[in-house]
Motif scaffolding. Sequence first.
Motif, PDB file in Angstrom:
ATOM      1  N   TYR A 176       0.876  -1.165   0.000  1.00  0.00           N
ATOM      2  CA  TYR A 176       0.000   0.000   0.000  1.00  0.00           C
ATOM      3  C   TYR A 176       0.911   1.211   0.000  1.00  0.00           C
ATOM      4  CZ  TYR A 176      -3.603   3.298   1.426  1.00  0.00           C
ATOM      5  OH  TYR A 176      -4.461   4.355   1.486  1.00  0.00           O
ATOM      6  N   TRP A 177       0.798   2.042  -1.042  1.00  0.00           N
ATOM      7  CA  TRP A 177       1.706   3.170  -1.200  1.00  0.00           C
ATOM      8  C   TRP A 177       0.973   4.313  -1.893  1.00  0.00           C
ATOM      9  CZ3 TRP A 177       4.725   4.615  -5.850  1.00  0.00           C
ATOM     10  CH2 TRP A 177       5.711   5.561  -5.581  1.00  0.00           C
ATOM     11  N   GLN A 178       1.049   5.476  -1.335  1.00  0.00           N
ATOM     12  CA  GLN A 178       0.443   6.690  -1.886  1.00  0.00           C
ATOM     13  C   GLN A 178      -1.030   6.454  -2.234  1.00  0.00           C
ATOM     14  OE1 GLN A 178       3.016   8.100  -5.065  1.00  0.00           O
ATOM     15  NE2 GLN A 178       4.342   9.076  -3.567  1.00  0.00           N
ATOM     16  N   SER A 179      -1.766   5.886  -1.292  1.00  0.00           N
ATOM     17  CA  SER A 179      -3.212   5.639  -1.403  1.00  0.00           C
ATOM     18  C   SER A 179      -3.586   4.634  -2.494  1.00  0.00           C
ATOM     19  CB  SER A 179      -3.980   6.945  -1.640  1.00  0.00           C
ATOM     20  OG  SER A 179      -3.748   7.841  -0.583  1.00  0.00           O
ATOM     21  N   SER A 180      -2.636   3.792  -2.898  1.00  0.00           N
ATOM     22  CA  SER A 180      -2.898   2.779  -3.928  1.00  0.00           C
ATOM     23  C   SER A 180      -2.288   1.446  -3.527  1.00  0.00           C
ATOM     24  CB  SER A 180      -2.284   3.188  -5.265  1.00  0.00           C
ATOM     25  OG  SER A 180      -2.862   4.356  -5.758  1.00  0.00           O
ATOM     26  N   ILE A 181      -2.852   0.385  -4.056  1.00  0.00           N
ATOM     27  CA  ILE A 181      -2.280  -0.944  -3.903  1.00  0.00           C
ATOM     28  C   ILE A 181      -1.375  -1.194  -5.107  1.00  0.00           C
ATOM     29  CG2 ILE A 181      -2.757  -3.415  -3.750  1.00  0.00           C
ATOM     30  CD1 ILE A 181      -3.825  -1.903  -1.345  1.00  0.00           C
ATOM     31  N   GLU A 182      -0.119  -1.494  -4.854  1.00  0.00           N
ATOM     32  CA  GLU A 182       0.845  -1.796  -5.908  1.00  0.00           C
ATOM     33  C   GLU A 182       1.205  -3.272  -5.799  1.00  0.00           C
ATOM     34  OE1 GLU A 182       1.952   0.387  -8.184  1.00  0.00           O
ATOM     35  OE2 GLU A 182       0.935   2.111  -7.292  1.00  0.00           O
ATOM     36  N   GLU A 183       1.142  -3.996  -6.903  1.00  0.00           N
ATOM     37  CA  GLU A 183       1.432  -5.425  -6.909  1.00  0.00           C
ATOM     38  C   GLU A 183       2.745  -5.714  -7.624  1.00  0.00           C
ATOM     39  OE1 GLU A 183      -2.192  -6.792  -8.790  1.00  0.00           O
ATOM     40  OE2 GLU A 183      -2.959  -7.385  -6.822  1.00  0.00           O
ATOM     41  N   LYS A 184       3.326  -6.852  -7.294  1.00  0.00           N
ATOM     42  CA  LYS A 184       4.538  -7.361  -7.940  1.00  0.00           C
ATOM     43  C   LYS A 184       5.713  -6.401  -7.819  1.00  0.00           C
ATOM     44  CE  LYS A 184       1.845 -10.158 -11.060  1.00  0.00           C
ATOM     45  NZ  LYS A 184       1.462 -10.409 -12.447  1.00  0.00           N
ATOM     46  N   VAL A 185       5.914  -5.889  -6.616  1.00  0.00           N
ATOM     47  CA  VAL A 185       7.026  -4.992  -6.314  1.00  0.00           C
ATOM     48  C   VAL A 185       8.229  -5.837  -5.905  1.00  0.00           C
ATOM     49  CG1 VAL A 185       7.834  -3.177  -4.759  1.00  0.00           C
ATOM     50  CG2 VAL A 185       5.479  -3.137  -5.618  1.00  0.00           C
ATOM     51  N   SER A 186       9.354  -5.640  -6.550  1.00  0.00           N
ATOM     52  CA  SER A 186      10.575  -6.393  -6.248  1.00  0.00           C
ATOM     53  C   SER A 186      11.191  -5.935  -4.928  1.00  0.00           C
ATOM     54  CB  SER A 186      11.595  -6.180  -7.367  1.00  0.00           C
ATOM     55  OG  SER A 186      12.850  -6.708  -7.013  1.00  0.00           O
ATOM     56  N   ALA A 187      11.784  -6.874  -4.206  1.00  0.00           N
ATOM     57  CA  ALA A 187      12.513  -6.541  -2.978  1.00  0.00           C
ATOM     58  C   ALA A 187      13.694  -5.628  -3.284  1.00  0.00           C
ATOM     59  CB  ALA A 187      12.986  -7.812  -2.287  1.00  0.00           C
ATOM     60  N   ASP A 188      14.208  -5.681  -4.515  1.00  0.00           N
ATOM     61  CA  ASP A 188      15.329  -4.829  -4.916  1.00  0.00           C
ATOM     62  C   ASP A 188      14.973  -3.350  -4.846  1.00  0.00           C
ATOM     63  OD1 ASP A 188      16.794  -7.096  -5.491  1.00  0.00           O
ATOM     64  OD2 ASP A 188      16.436  -6.990  -7.640  1.00  0.00           O
ATOM     65  N   TRP A 189      13.700  -3.057  -4.905  1.00  0.00           N
ATOM     66  CA  TRP A 189      13.247  -1.667  -4.956  1.00  0.00           C
ATOM     67  C   TRP A 189      12.920  -1.096  -3.586  1.00  0.00           C
ATOM     68  CZ3 TRP A 189       9.080  -3.163  -9.081  1.00  0.00           C
ATOM     69  CH2 TRP A 189       9.723  -3.625 -10.218  1.00  0.00           C
TER      70      TRP A 189
END
Length: 77
Positions: free
Chosen positions: A57-70
């Motif tokens: 959950y980031w900036q009022s949105s659900i973000e999927e498939k985020v790499s641990a590298d990021w």
Amino acid sequence: MEKNNKRYKPGDLCFFKSAVNEEILSGSGPALVLEEGIGYANAPGYSHSPDYVYTIYWQSSIEEKVSADWLILLSEL
């Protein structure tokens, strides 16, 4: 960029890192890890094999498939 072997758990607070210098992205604000899974990061050509990816959950949105590298844990700053 060197592969990040860290794993995150639901409830962790993280910041996004720059792909250029690995500094925290200015003004990005924290993200909350919601879920861990196995898959491909949400960036064309980024990953050639499945790895840990996160729903956040980031900036009022659900973000999927985020790499641990990021990501970097708030507690590591």
